[in-house]
Design a protein around this motif. Structure first.
Motif, PDB file in Angstrom:
ATOM      1  N   LEU A 152       0.850  -1.173   0.000  1.00  0.00           N
ATOM      2  CA  LEU A 152       0.000   0.000   0.000  1.00  0.00           C
ATOM      3  C   LEU A 152       0.893   1.231   0.000  1.00  0.00           C
ATOM      4  O   LEU A 152       1.782   1.361   0.841  1.00  0.00           O
ATOM      5  CB  LEU A 152      -0.891  -0.010   1.239  1.00  0.00           C
ATOM      6  N   ALA A 153       0.675   2.148  -0.956  1.00  0.00           N
ATOM      7  CA  ALA A 153       1.547   3.314  -1.093  1.00  0.00           C
ATOM      8  C   ALA A 153       0.746   4.602  -1.022  1.00  0.00           C
ATOM      9  O   ALA A 153      -0.367   4.686  -1.549  1.00  0.00           O
ATOM     10  CB  ALA A 153       2.307   3.258  -2.418  1.00  0.00           C
ATOM     11  N   THR A 154       1.330   5.596  -0.357  1.00  0.00           N
ATOM     12  CA  THR A 154       0.738   6.931  -0.277  1.00  0.00           C
ATOM     13  C   THR A 154       1.832   7.946  -0.555  1.00  0.00           C
ATOM     14  O   THR A 154       2.900   7.911   0.059  1.00  0.00           O
ATOM     15  CB  THR A 154       0.158   7.208   1.112  1.00  0.00           C
ATOM     16  N   THR A 155       1.555   8.848  -1.492  1.00  0.00           N
ATOM     17  CA  THR A 155       2.527   9.882  -1.825  1.00  0.00           C
ATOM     18  C   THR A 155       2.314  11.097  -0.956  1.00  0.00           C
ATOM     19  O   THR A 155       1.208  11.630  -0.874  1.00  0.00           O
ATOM     20  CB  THR A 155       2.415  10.276  -3.305  1.00  0.00           C
ATOM     21  N   ASP A 156       3.368  11.537  -0.285  1.00  0.00           N
ATOM     22  CA  ASP A 156       3.296  12.746   0.518  1.00  0.00           C
ATOM     23  C   ASP A 156       3.250  13.967  -0.389  1.00  0.00           C
ATOM     24  O   ASP A 156       3.750  13.945  -1.511  1.00  0.00           O
ATOM     25  CB  ASP A 156       4.518  12.854   1.440  1.00  0.00           C
ATOM     26  N   GLN A 157       2.676  15.040   0.099  1.00  0.00           N
ATOM     27  CA  GLN A 157       2.547  16.297  -0.632  1.00  0.00           C
ATOM     28  C   GLN A 157       1.868  16.093  -1.987  1.00  0.00           C
ATOM     29  O   GLN A 157       2.202  16.723  -2.979  1.00  0.00           O
ATOM     30  CB  GLN A 157       3.912  16.974  -0.874  1.00  0.00           C
ATOM     31  N   GLY A 158       0.895  15.147  -2.037  1.00  0.00           N
ATOM     32  CA  GLY A 158       0.302  14.803  -3.314  1.00  0.00           C
ATOM     33  C   GLY A 158      -0.640  15.844  -3.882  1.00  0.00           C
ATOM     34  O   GLY A 158      -0.904  15.843  -5.064  1.00  0.00           O
ATOM     35  N   TRP A 159      -1.188  16.762  -3.058  1.00  0.00           N
ATOM     36  CA  TRP A 159      -2.200  17.681  -3.566  1.00  0.00           C
ATOM     37  C   TRP A 159      -1.681  19.086  -3.781  1.00  0.00           C
ATOM     38  O   TRP A 159      -2.352  19.902  -4.399  1.00  0.00           O
ATOM     39  CB  TRP A 159      -3.404  17.712  -2.629  1.00  0.00           C
ATOM     40  N   GLY A 160      -0.516  19.399  -3.263  1.00  0.00           N
ATOM     41  CA  GLY A 160       0.151  20.624  -3.653  1.00  0.00           C
ATOM     42  C   GLY A 160      -0.385  21.922  -3.089  1.00  0.00           C
ATOM     43  O   GLY A 160      -0.215  22.958  -3.705  1.00  0.00           O
TER      44      GLY A 160
ATOM     45  N   ARG B 296       5.293   6.790   1.017  1.00  0.00           N
ATOM     46  CA  ARG B 296       5.318   5.803   2.083  1.00  0.00           C
ATOM     47  C   ARG B 296       4.746   4.493   1.547  1.00  0.00           C
ATOM     48  O   ARG B 296       3.762   4.489   0.821  1.00  0.00           O
ATOM     49  CB  ARG B 296       4.474   6.266   3.269  1.00  0.00           C
ATOM     50  N   VAL B 297       5.370   3.392   1.940  1.00  0.00           N
ATOM     51  CA  VAL B 297       4.935   2.078   1.475  1.00  0.00           C
ATOM     52  C   VAL B 297       4.761   1.157   2.681  1.00  0.00           C
ATOM     53  O   VAL B 297       5.618   1.108   3.564  1.00  0.00           O
ATOM     54  CB  VAL B 297       5.954   1.458   0.495  1.00  0.00           C
ATOM     55  N   HIS B 298       3.641   0.425   2.706  1.00  0.00           N
ATOM     56  CA  HIS B 298       3.350  -0.522   3.777  1.00  0.00           C
ATOM     57  C   HIS B 298       3.178  -1.907   3.154  1.00  0.00           C
ATOM     58  O   HIS B 298       2.494  -2.062   2.143  1.00  0.00           O
ATOM     59  CB  HIS B 298       2.078  -0.122   4.526  1.00  0.00           C
ATOM     60  N   ALA B 299       3.789  -2.915   3.752  1.00  0.00           N
ATOM     61  CA  ALA B 299       3.785  -4.270   3.210  1.00  0.00           C
ATOM     62  C   ALA B 299       2.937  -5.198   4.072  1.00  0.00           C
ATOM     63  O   ALA B 299       2.978  -5.134   5.310  1.00  0.00           O
ATOM     64  CB  ALA B 299       5.213  -4.811   3.130  1.00  0.00           C
ATOM     65  N   PHE B 300       2.178  -6.079   3.411  1.00  0.00           N
ATOM     66  CA  PHE B 300       1.363  -7.086   4.077  1.00  0.00           C
ATOM     67  C   PHE B 300       1.738  -8.466   3.537  1.00  0.00           C
ATOM     68  O   PHE B 300       1.970  -8.625   2.333  1.00  0.00           O
ATOM     69  CB  PHE B 300      -0.127  -6.855   3.811  1.00  0.00           C
ATOM     70  N   GLU B 301       1.771  -9.443   4.414  1.00  0.00           N
ATOM     71  CA  GLU B 301       1.990 -10.828   4.018  1.00  0.00           C
ATOM     72  C   GLU B 301       0.631 -11.501   3.833  1.00  0.00           C
ATOM     73  O   GLU B 301      -0.254 -11.373   4.685  1.00  0.00           O
ATOM     74  CB  GLU B 301       2.784 -11.565   5.098  1.00  0.00           C
TER      75      GLU B 301
END
Length: 663
Positions: free
Chosen positions: A371-379, A404-409
């Motif tokens: 799961l990924a979320t980009t910081d400062q994505g909206w400017g 930011r990236v979050h990993a799940f098994e």
């Protein structure tokens, strides 16, 4: 999990070379179709997950305090996140997700239900699915079942769906369909760049995700057997055998924040909102689930979300207990991402994992989900800070983008949150990520905004305890150019970037700690979607452009990758001005038939307001041979699907109807 080593051309092994091709455009998937034959290597599998630093909350009060502490720095006069400023909004070039854009962009060959998917064995929702003899598709407010086993298609049933079920898509699991949709909120009103939309009635509401399970045991009389609505917007849905896994994200709590008005100043609104946040309960934060009566579902309006307003507690019960929510060592946002797993034959027996984080892009292999979320994505960086401080709005230079990236098994119904990390740059879409041998490889655009990246990079992240740690990176790809497409083949990546010319980069990832560029090819135009077609050849669908970088017409191209140090373009085919392949936005509208060496691609003709289905043959030397170009729809090219059937024919779904194509 079995691993494979693919062979590029005569005796040239990808496993031996350890190469990755990166191009500015859309990322491809499995190399199994790109090269032949395929040799089976010893089983490797993804290393066991380690997450010593990740733990569940000890109780609901600890969870509530976490939410409050994470959200407090972001509270201002308009609640969380600031006013709905439309300023420098990020748009990912070539993005296919609705998961966001819908919906979604996908991979090599077609999956078991006919969809062109990103990863083999991981199916994705689509507008139409097939089991080889039946086609199940969404036609507006109906779920339609069609028999395609005879000479002509024969519609068997047409099941009304809830009228307000937004943009429904489906998964086909045996004799059951899982129909997914969102009763969406909206954002409307005056604004424009930098404009402020302050009317509370036009603010977006917390969204929800509705999942209907439909029994197709009798295809002439399909019946809804389960109806559930989950608190949170649908980020992604995937199918692993008989397991369906939904990722939903709730980004705001159910708190009735106040706003500045003629009586209340911005500073006073901020003070009151912080008080409301401190006094919030855990039920204001945790997502909920409500289950409806399946017999009362069909044809009824969905109405508003189960979380109808931010100031109204959601209906139903908690989606999970406080002890099922985990958190990373460091804060990763004040939202809640829920991963819901169930089997289509027993959807009530779901299992849910939650994490206190935000997320907008999901990529999944067979045994990992990221799961990924980009910081400062909206400017609207400086605007928010000024509003929180109660000062006149000003815009300052944004910091460099990071993700930011979050990993799940993944293991059956189990989804275990294992690690988090950060990568420099913007992840354009899910095709920019790939898991291989336990490592996550990510293609990102480096810079301070998504429109003018400084350069592009490929980064390798490895699980180190509870962290995703950067172990290798190669940058300098496509200086001042945007990523258009990416495709991964084991230890090889292909990345396409574009500004005025189309550099196609081949990146070697055999040594994760020392990735390197093997070769590059610069040509006019760009490929927005890449697809392996066998024998060391790669098909690219995109646009031809002049020397100034202006797109002129739709173009298909074939690239020869057998000498990775010197990739070459062997043939092109033009398709007229004012046209675009829909695979640039949604790869699910593309089909490649390896056994027939045949390409089927949908083309939107903007000049004439029509959609065409283009069929091309592919020679062993890489030459393209157009066979037909048929008008199949009007402006709705993105809704056209081509599904391979068991008998070698292709079911074409367009204009809400099913037709059969014999090649």
């Amino acid at each position: 999990m079995r691993r494979t080593t693919a062979v590029l051309g005569a005796g040239l092994s990808v496993g031996a070379l350890g190469v990755a091709l990166v191009t500015t455009g859309v990322v491809g998937a499995s190399l199994a179709v790109l090269v032949a034959p395929v040799l089976v290597a010893p089983p490797l599998g993804t290393p066991p997950a380690a997450a010593a630093g990740l733990r569940p909350f000890e109780g609901c009060e600890e969870l509530r305090r976490w939410y409050v502490d994470e959200a407090m720095p972001h509270v201002g006069p308009w609640g969380l996140g600031g006013p709905p400023v439309v300023y420098g909004m990020r748009t990912a070039a070539g993005a296919v997700e609705a998961d966001s854009a819908a919906g979604v962009s996908d991979a090599v060959g077609s999956g078991a239900t006919g969809t062109n998917v990103q990863e083999a064995g991981v199916d994705e929702p689509d507008l139409a699915k097939t089991d080889g003899s039946l086609v199940v598709h969404v036609d507006g407010p109906f779920l339609v079942v069609t028999d395609v086993s005879g000479e002509k298609p024969r519609e068997l049933s047409r099941l009304p769906l809830p009228r307000a079920l937004g943009a429904p898509e489906l998964l086909l699991v045996g004799d059951r369909a899982v129909v997914l949709g969102q009763p969406s909120g909206y954002l409307a009103g005056p604004g424009g760049d930098g404009g402020l939309m302050l009317d509370r009635s036009i603010l977006p509401e917390p969204s929800s995700t509705r999942a209907l399970v439909v029994d197709l045991g009798d295809p002439t009389a399909p019946a809804v057997v389960h109806d559930a609505t989950y608190g949170g917007g649908l980020v992604s849905a995937r199918q692993y055998g008989d397991v369906v896994r939904l990722v939903v994200s709730r980004t705001t709590p159910a708190i009735d924040f106040v706003y500045p008005d003629r009586v209340r100043t911005e500073r006073e609104a901020t003070r009151e909102n912080r008080r409301l946040l401190r006094e919030s309960t855990v039920d204001d934060w945790l997502p909920r689930v409500s289950t409806g009566d399946p017999g009362a579902v069909t044809g009824q309006p969905v109405g508003r979300s189960t979380e109808q307003r931010p100031d109204r507690p959601a209906a139903g019960e908690r989606l999970m207990g406080c002890d099922a929510v985990e958190h990373p060592e460091a804060g990763a946002g004040f939202g809640t991402v829920s991963v819901v797993s169930f089997r289509a034959d027993d959807p009530a027996a779901r299992r849910t994992t939650g994490v206190t984080a935000s997320g907008e892009t999901v990529y999944s292999s067979a045994d990992r989900l990221y799961l990924a979320t980009t910081d400062q994505g909206w400017g609207w960086w400086g605007v928010r800070d000024s509003l929180v401080a109660g000062e006149p709005a000003r815009v300052r230079r944004p910091p460099p983008l990071s993700t930011r990236v979050h990993a799940f098994e993944l293991d059956g119904l189990s989804t275990r949150y294992v690690a988090s990390g950060r990568v420099r740059g913007l992840v354009v879409d899910r095709w920019s990520m790939s898991e291989h041998d336990g490592n996550l490889r990510v293609a990102t655009a480096l810079g301070r905004d998504s429109w003018t990246p400084r350069e592009n990079a490929v980064t390798v992240l490895a699980e180190r305890g509870d962290r995703l740690t950067e172990v290798g990176r190669v940058d300098g790809l496509g200086v001042d150019e945007q990523i258009q497409s990416v495709r991964w083949f084991g230890d090889l990546a292909v990345v396409v970037t574009f500004r005025r010319t189309d550099p196609l980069y081949a990146v070697d990832l055999a040594d994760p700690e020392a990735p390197r560029v093997l070769g590059a090819l610069k040509i006019p135009g760009f490929s927005s979607y890449l697809h392996p077609v066998g024998d060391g050849l790669l098909l690219g669908l995109g646009q031809h452009a002049d020397r100034q970088g202006v797109s002129r017409f739709a173009q298909a191209a074939v690239f020869d990758l057998r000498d990775l140090a010197r990739p070459d373009r062997v043939d092109t085919e033009a398709f007229g001005e004012g046209a675009e392949f829909t695979a640039a936005w949604d790869p699910r509208g593309f089909t490649y038939l390896p056994e027939r060496r045949t390409v089927l691609a949908t083309l939107q003709d903007y000049r004439h307001g029509r959609s065409r289905l283009v069929v091309m043959g592919l020679g062993e030397d890489g030459t393209l041979a157009p066979r037909s170009s048929t008008v199949v729809a009007g402006w709705d090219a993105l809704s056209v699907r081509t599904l391979p059937l068991d008998d070698g024919r292709v079911a074409v779904v367009a204009r809400g109807e099913v037709d059969l194509l014999t090649l």
